[in-house]
Design a protein around this motif. Structure first.
Motif, PDB file in Angstrom:
ATOM      1  N   UNK A 244     -24.544 -39.112 -28.304  1.00 59.79           N
ATOM      2  CA  UNK A 244     -23.536 -38.563 -29.223  1.00 59.79           C
ATOM      3  C   UNK A 244     -22.139 -38.686 -28.627  1.00 59.79           C
ATOM      4  N   UNK A 245     -21.154 -38.382 -29.474  1.00 57.34           N
ATOM      5  CA  UNK A 245     -19.758 -38.276 -29.051  1.00 57.34           C
ATOM      6  C   UNK A 245     -19.251 -36.907 -29.469  1.00 57.34           C
ATOM      7  N   UNK A 246     -18.473 -36.256 -28.606  1.00 57.57           N
ATOM      8  CA  UNK A 246     -17.831 -35.005 -28.989  1.00 57.57           C
ATOM      9  C   UNK A 246     -16.517 -35.358 -29.694  1.00 57.57           C
ATOM     10  N   UNK A 247     -16.443 -34.986 -30.976  1.00 57.07           N
ATOM     11  CA  UNK A 247     -15.293 -35.379 -31.801  1.00 57.07           C
ATOM     12  C   UNK A 247     -14.459 -34.147 -32.162  1.00 57.07           C
ATOM     13  N   UNK A 248     -13.162 -34.254 -31.878  1.00 54.63           N
ATOM     14  CA  UNK A 248     -12.240 -33.163 -32.194  1.00 54.63           C
ATOM     15  C   UNK A 248     -11.680 -33.345 -33.597  1.00 54.63           C
ATOM     16  N   UNK A 249     -11.644 -32.248 -34.341  1.00 56.67           N
ATOM     17  CA  UNK A 249     -11.059 -32.257 -35.687  1.00 56.67           C
ATOM     18  C   UNK A 249     -10.212 -30.994 -35.813  1.00 56.67           C
ATOM     19  N   UNK A 250      -8.920 -31.136 -35.506  1.00 58.59           N
ATOM     20  CA  UNK A 250      -8.054 -29.954 -35.465  1.00 58.59           C
ATOM     21  C   UNK A 250      -8.485 -29.060 -34.314  1.00 58.59           C
ATOM     22  N   UNK A 251      -8.758 -27.797 -34.600  1.00 55.03           N
ATOM     23  CA  UNK A 251      -9.231 -26.873 -33.563  1.00 55.03           C
ATOM     24  C   UNK A 251     -10.754 -26.852 -33.473  1.00 55.03           C
ATOM     25  N   UNK A 252     -11.395 -27.617 -34.367  1.00 53.74           N
ATOM     26  CA  UNK A 252     -12.858 -27.657 -34.381  1.00 53.74           C
ATOM     27  C   UNK A 252     -13.386 -28.800 -33.509  1.00 53.74           C
ATOM     28  N   UNK A 253     -14.629 -28.655 -33.088  1.00 51.20           N
ATOM     29  CA  UNK A 253     -15.283 -29.674 -32.280  1.00 51.20           C
ATOM     30  C   UNK A 253     -16.661 -29.955 -32.875  1.00 51.20           C
ATOM     31  N   UNK A 258     -23.467 -40.215 -35.109  1.00 52.78           N
ATOM     32  CA  UNK A 258     -23.292 -41.252 -36.154  1.00 52.78           C
ATOM     33  C   UNK A 258     -24.287 -41.044 -37.300  1.00 52.78           C
ATOM     34  N   UNK A 259     -25.478 -40.516 -37.024  1.00 53.68           N
ATOM     35  CA  UNK A 259     -26.446 -40.206 -38.088  1.00 53.68           C
ATOM     36  C   UNK A 259     -26.172 -38.843 -38.699  1.00 53.68           C
ATOM     37  N   UNK A 260     -25.727 -37.920 -37.862  1.00 55.88           N
ATOM     38  CA  UNK A 260     -25.359 -36.588 -38.340  1.00 55.88           C
ATOM     39  C   UNK A 260     -24.309 -36.013 -37.398  1.00 55.88           C
ATOM     40  N   UNK A 261     -23.531 -35.073 -37.926  1.00 58.99           N
ATOM     41  CA  UNK A 261     -22.523 -34.381 -37.123  1.00 58.99           C
ATOM     42  C   UNK A 261     -22.720 -32.882 -37.297  1.00 58.99           C
ATOM     43  N   UNK A 325     -32.986 -42.007 -39.301  1.00 57.48           N
ATOM     44  CA  UNK A 325     -32.492 -43.362 -39.030  1.00 57.48           C
ATOM     45  C   UNK A 325     -32.995 -43.870 -37.675  1.00 57.48           C
ATOM     46  N   UNK A 326     -32.136 -43.909 -36.651  1.00 59.92           N
ATOM     47  CA  UNK A 326     -32.516 -44.484 -35.354  1.00 59.92           C
ATOM     48  C   UNK A 326     -33.279 -43.511 -34.459  1.00 59.92           C
ATOM     49  N   UNK A 327     -33.115 -42.223 -34.663  1.00 55.91           N
ATOM     50  CA  UNK A 327     -33.669 -41.230 -33.745  1.00 55.91           C
ATOM     51  C   UNK A 327     -34.903 -40.540 -34.318  1.00 55.91           C
ATOM     52  N   UNK A 328     -35.847 -40.240 -33.443  1.00 53.38           N
ATOM     53  CA  UNK A 328     -36.984 -39.398 -33.816  1.00 53.38           C
ATOM     54  C   UNK A 328     -36.918 -38.135 -32.972  1.00 53.38           C
ATOM     55  N   UNK A 329     -37.369 -37.019 -33.543  1.00 57.26           N
ATOM     56  CA  UNK A 329     -37.322 -35.753 -32.821  1.00 57.26           C
ATOM     57  C   UNK A 329     -38.418 -34.822 -33.347  1.00 57.26           C
ATOM     58  N   UNK A 330     -38.643 -33.729 -32.602  1.00 56.21           N
ATOM     59  CA  UNK A 330     -39.741 -32.804 -32.899  1.00 56.21           C
ATOM     60  C   UNK A 330     -39.169 -31.426 -33.194  1.00 56.21           C
ATOM     61  N   UNK A 331     -39.786 -30.744 -34.166  1.00 58.52           N
ATOM     62  CA  UNK A 331     -39.419 -29.365 -34.486  1.00 58.52           C
ATOM     63  C   UNK A 331     -40.666 -28.488 -34.466  1.00 58.52           C
TER      64      UNK A 331
END
Length: 370
Positions: A244-253, A258-261, A325-331
């Motif tokens: 992932x990338x940590x993306x700044x949007x104003x005061x939010x992070x 790319x698949x979800x934020x 999409x590209x990632x698989x994960x477990x819940x």
């Protein structure tokens, strides 16, 4: 009773380094578990302490004595092996008494110690039997009993439950824990099973590739893993990881895969803001991914779209194997969940319990950002 320490200990077999600069102090009366995958160096570390392997560099101390050059029989330790190592031609009594006879302990004292240990372990009725007449669990108790009668300063256990079936493993696990509380002696226990480590240890030393990764209490290892390896090793099913990338949007992070934020809660923005714009690894445990209908009250959560690949009903919970999409994960979700294979669903990430790892210093094992 004794504390144990490894100071800058290394062990080499030819060109292969099994243990690399191990620094570890085990407190008096502590139950310390060495855990890690096969080949990580945990059994070699135990064998160096027992005197079954020579240390290449550094020193090993039991109490106030450096034991590098002390013979195994003089180190005042007792070891329980994975294979039990019982003498097949001897009775249970004679197996348990063997070490005491070699030390020329009086017969009356041998009888007293063996019977006391047998009573502690609930094997009084087995003292006249031979090992071939015993079940796996009974043989394990005899091996532990043989260690107890010696009244050593330190008990060493080398994967003692690996030959037992699942039900007996759980039972014997609790028996060893109770035994530690009763004897109040230093226990050092080696296993590759992180469930054993989490349920039995006062502290856990996680090893990988001959290097100590983290030493802490079970709860701290679970809540605050030091790096990606520890995070993925402790916990079952393992923690999910997303580039992932940590993306700044104003005061939010935001954590953007790319698949979800997903939005970082306000109380954690200050911790991660210095990493805005950088590549990171986003980690979240399966138990922190919920069905939106059954989200625990009071948590900050973010919804993520996914497709159900496999479901496993465990009785008190359901394991969902999900794909986005590209990632698989477990819940691990509430058993009332009615998701079906192939269906497109939303799941809720608990954003109070996520982890960020920084790969910039060590890409092979990114460190946790705290």
């Amino acid at each position: 009773m004794a504390r144990v320490s490894y100071e800058h200990v290394s062990k080499k077999f030819g060109d292969f380094t099994a243990i690399r600069d191990l620094n570890l102090e085990i407190r008096d009366k502590e139950f310390l578990v060495l855990v890690g995958p096969s080949g990580c160096g945990k059994t070699t570390a135990l064998r160096c302490l027992a005197g079954l392997e020579e240390v290449t560099e550094g020193k090993v101390t039991i109490g106030d004595q450096v034991v590098n050059d002390v013979a195994p029989k003089d180190r005042d330790i007792a070891m329980v092996f994975q294979s039990y190592a019982l003498y097949p031609h001897m009775t249970v009594f004679d197996n348990m008494a063997f070490g005491l006879k070699l030390r020329k302990v009086r017969k009356e004292e041998i009888k007293q110690r063996v019977e006391a240990a047998a009573k502690t372990l609930g094997i009084e009725q087995l003292l006249t039997r031979k090992p071939r007449e015993l079940s796996g669990g009974q043989r394990q108790r005899v091996a532990v009993g043989r260690a107890i009668v010696r009244e050593p300063k330190v008990f060493l256990f080398d994967e003692p439950l690996s030959n037992l079936d699942a039900k007996l493993r759980v039972q014997t696990r609790s028996e060893i824990t109770k035994l530690h509380h009763k004897l109040q002696t230093t226990f050092i226990y080696v296993t590759h099973d992180q469930t054993e480590a989490m349920t039995m240890a006062s502290r856990i030393a996680v090893m990988n590739k001959g290097i100590l990764q983290q030493l802490d209490t079970p709860q701290t290892l679970y809540d605050k893993p030091a790096n990606l390896f520890v995070a993925g090793f402790i916990g079952s099913p393992a923690m999910n990881f997303f580039p992932a990338t940590l993306r700044k949007d104003g005061s939010d992070l935001f954590v953007d895969t790319t698949e979800f934020a997903v939005k970082v809660p306000e109380d954690r923005v200050a911790t991660y803001m210095p990493y805005a714009g950088k590549q990171v690894i986003f980690g979240i445990r399966p138990e922190d991914i919920h069905n939106p209908l059954f989200v625990p009250p009071g948590i900050h959560f973010a919804l993520v779209d996914a497709k159900v690949d496999v479901t496993e009903l465990m009785g008190n919970e359901i394991f969902l194997y999900l794909v986005s999409s590209k990632n698989s994960f477990v819940a691990r979700v509430d058993p009332r969940t009615r998701f079906t294979i192939g269906s497109k669903v939303q799941v809720a990430f608990n954003m109070d319990n996520f982890h960020i790892f920084d790969p910039s210093v060590n890409p092979d094992n990114p460190v946790a950002v705290r």
